[in-house]
Design a protein around this motif. Structure first.
Motif, PDB file in Angstrom:
ATOM      1  N   GLY A  82       3.144   6.277  -5.380  1.00 52.04           N
ATOM      2  CA  GLY A  82       3.351   6.373  -6.822  1.00 52.04           C
ATOM      3  C   GLY A  82       4.488   5.536  -7.367  1.00 52.04           C
ATOM      4  O   GLY A  82       4.888   5.709  -8.516  1.00 52.04           O
ATOM      5  N   ASP A  83       5.000   4.625  -6.587  1.00 51.08           N
ATOM      6  CA  ASP A  83       6.066   3.745  -7.063  1.00 51.08           C
ATOM      7  C   ASP A  83       5.421   2.662  -7.934  1.00 51.08           C
ATOM      8  O   ASP A  83       4.645   1.842  -7.450  1.00 51.08           O
ATOM      9  CB  ASP A  83       6.795   3.109  -5.886  1.00 51.08           C
ATOM     10  N   VAL A  84       5.714   2.681  -9.215  1.00 44.45           N
ATOM     11  CA  VAL A  84       5.077   1.750 -10.156  1.00 44.45           C
ATOM     12  C   VAL A  84       5.912   0.499 -10.394  1.00 44.45           C
ATOM     13  O   VAL A  84       5.569  -0.320 -11.247  1.00 44.45           O
ATOM     14  CB  VAL A  84       4.781   2.444 -11.509  1.00 44.45           C
ATOM     15  N   THR A  85       6.991   0.320  -9.632  1.00 45.58           N
ATOM     16  CA  THR A  85       7.806  -0.880  -9.759  1.00 45.58           C
ATOM     17  C   THR A  85       6.973  -2.099  -9.372  1.00 45.58           C
ATOM     18  O   THR A  85       6.434  -2.148  -8.259  1.00 45.58           O
ATOM     19  CB  THR A  85       9.032  -0.803  -8.819  1.00 45.58           C
ATOM     20  N   PRO A  86       6.831  -3.082 -10.258  1.00 40.21           N
ATOM     21  CA  PRO A  86       6.095  -4.290  -9.874  1.00 40.21           C
ATOM     22  C   PRO A  86       6.766  -4.978  -8.678  1.00 40.21           C
ATOM     23  O   PRO A  86       7.993  -5.101  -8.630  1.00 40.21           O
ATOM     24  CB  PRO A  86       6.172  -5.173 -11.122  1.00 40.21           C
ATOM     25  N   LEU A  87       5.947  -5.368  -7.727  1.00 33.99           N
ATOM     26  CA  LEU A  87       6.450  -6.020  -6.520  1.00 33.99           C
ATOM     27  C   LEU A  87       6.269  -7.528  -6.633  1.00 33.99           C
ATOM     28  O   LEU A  87       5.219  -7.997  -7.078  1.00 33.99           O
ATOM     29  CB  LEU A  87       5.701  -5.495  -5.292  1.00 33.99           C
ATOM     30  N   PRO A  88       7.262  -8.278  -6.207  1.00 34.37           N
ATOM     31  CA  PRO A  88       7.127  -9.733  -6.246  1.00 34.37           C
ATOM     32  C   PRO A  88       6.143 -10.212  -5.182  1.00 34.37           C
ATOM     33  O   PRO A  88       5.811  -9.474  -4.250  1.00 34.37           O
ATOM     34  CB  PRO A  88       8.542 -10.221  -5.932  1.00 34.37           C
ATOM     35  N   GLY A  89       5.725 -11.440  -5.325  1.00 36.14           N
ATOM     36  CA  GLY A  89       4.932 -12.051  -4.273  1.00 36.14           C
ATOM     37  C   GLY A  89       5.853 -12.363  -3.108  1.00 36.14           C
ATOM     38  O   GLY A  89       7.052 -12.098  -3.161  1.00 36.14           O
ATOM     39  N   ALA A 143       0.833  -1.206   0.000  1.00 40.18           N
ATOM     40  CA  ALA A 143       0.000   0.000   0.000  1.00 40.18           C
ATOM     41  C   ALA A 143       0.867   1.254   0.000  1.00 40.18           C
ATOM     42  O   ALA A 143       0.603   2.194  -0.762  1.00 40.18           O
ATOM     43  CB  ALA A 143      -0.934   0.005   1.214  1.00 40.18           C
ATOM     44  N   LEU A 144       1.895   1.266   0.827  1.00 35.49           N
ATOM     45  CA  LEU A 144       2.783   2.426   0.889  1.00 35.49           C
ATOM     46  C   LEU A 144       3.442   2.685  -0.458  1.00 35.49           C
ATOM     47  O   LEU A 144       3.454   3.817  -0.954  1.00 35.49           O
ATOM     48  CB  LEU A 144       3.855   2.213   1.964  1.00 35.49           C
ATOM     49  N   ARG A 145       3.971   1.647  -1.073  1.00 32.31           N
ATOM     50  CA  ARG A 145       4.632   1.815  -2.369  1.00 32.31           C
ATOM     51  C   ARG A 145       3.652   2.347  -3.409  1.00 32.31           C
ATOM     52  O   ARG A 145       3.958   3.279  -4.145  1.00 32.31           O
ATOM     53  CB  ARG A 145       5.214   0.477  -2.845  1.00 32.31           C
ATOM     54  N   PHE A 146       2.468   1.751  -3.472  1.00 36.53           N
ATOM     55  CA  PHE A 146       1.482   2.163  -4.472  1.00 36.53           C
ATOM     56  C   PHE A 146       1.014   3.595  -4.214  1.00 36.53           C
ATOM     57  O   PHE A 146       0.944   4.413  -5.127  1.00 36.53           O
ATOM     58  CB  PHE A 146       0.279   1.231  -4.487  1.00 36.53           C
ATOM     59  N   MET A 147       0.669   3.909  -2.972  1.00 36.82           N
ATOM     60  CA  MET A 147       0.118   5.226  -2.667  1.00 36.82           C
ATOM     61  C   MET A 147       1.143   6.333  -2.889  1.00 36.82           C
ATOM     62  O   MET A 147       0.770   7.474  -3.139  1.00 36.82           O
ATOM     63  CB  MET A 147      -0.460   5.282  -1.249  1.00 36.82           C
TER      64      MET A 147
END
Length: 172
Positions: free
Chosen positions: A85-92, A79-83
């Motif tokens: 604006g970090d658009v780097t895909p995150l691994p599972g 949530a922190l990364r997305f909110m």
């Protein structure tokens, strides 16, 4: 905003089960606090040792509770990364890798309660100042799109799922 407003394109269908454990009328403003109260009450009421398992190779009650804490930390980080604006895909994340070291813990109920409460309070704080625009941001995690606004409901539903498992398999 309520859980009912979440659209299927905001998350991977894998999470349907967790979301369905959260009442449709639950709001983003209260779900984490309500779930916190429910979970603290649930943990306090457990009357079996936290090293209890229901079968060979299965996690203990303490390990399941620690898994919930770790999962919440991962989802809050997403949530922190997305909110932000970090658009780097995150691994599972591999829950079994996380759980590998759980065997080295002597789970004390007071410690798990404190850890859960500290983690949840940090998650609540993260969402306190979020804007409507930030809630709608989508990011990629585990190769799937996920909106920020679905995350509090997923956290609460994931907790509820594992509380149900503990009730059905460990405490009955």
């Amino acid at each position: 905003m309520t859980r009912k407003e979440i659209q299927s394109e905001e998350y991977n269908s894998y999470y349907d089960h967790y979301l369905n454990l959260v009442p449709e009328a639950a709001t983003i403003d209260t779900i984490l606090e309500t779930s916190l109260e429910d979970t603290l009450h649930f943990i306090k009421a457990i009357d079996k040792p936290l090293d209890t398992t229901y079968g060979e190779g299965k996690w203990s009650i303490g390990e399941v509770l620690m898994h919930n804490i770790d999962t919440e930390r991962v989802f809050a980080y997403r949530a922190l990364r997305f909110m932000r604006g970090d658009v780097t895909p995150l691994p599972g994340f591999d829950q079994d890798v996380f759980a590998r070291d759980y065997k080295n813990y002597a789970f004390a109920k007071a410690d798990l309660l404190n850890s859960f409460q500290a983690t949840r309070n940090a998650t609540i704080d993260l969402f306190k100042s979020i804007t409507v625009d930030q809630l709608m941001i989508k990011g990629i995690a585990s190769d799937s799109a996920m909106s920020v606004r679905v995350i509090p409901f997923l956290i609460a539903g994931h907790n509820k799922h594992h509380e149900n498992v503990i009730m059905e398999r460990y405490l009955s």
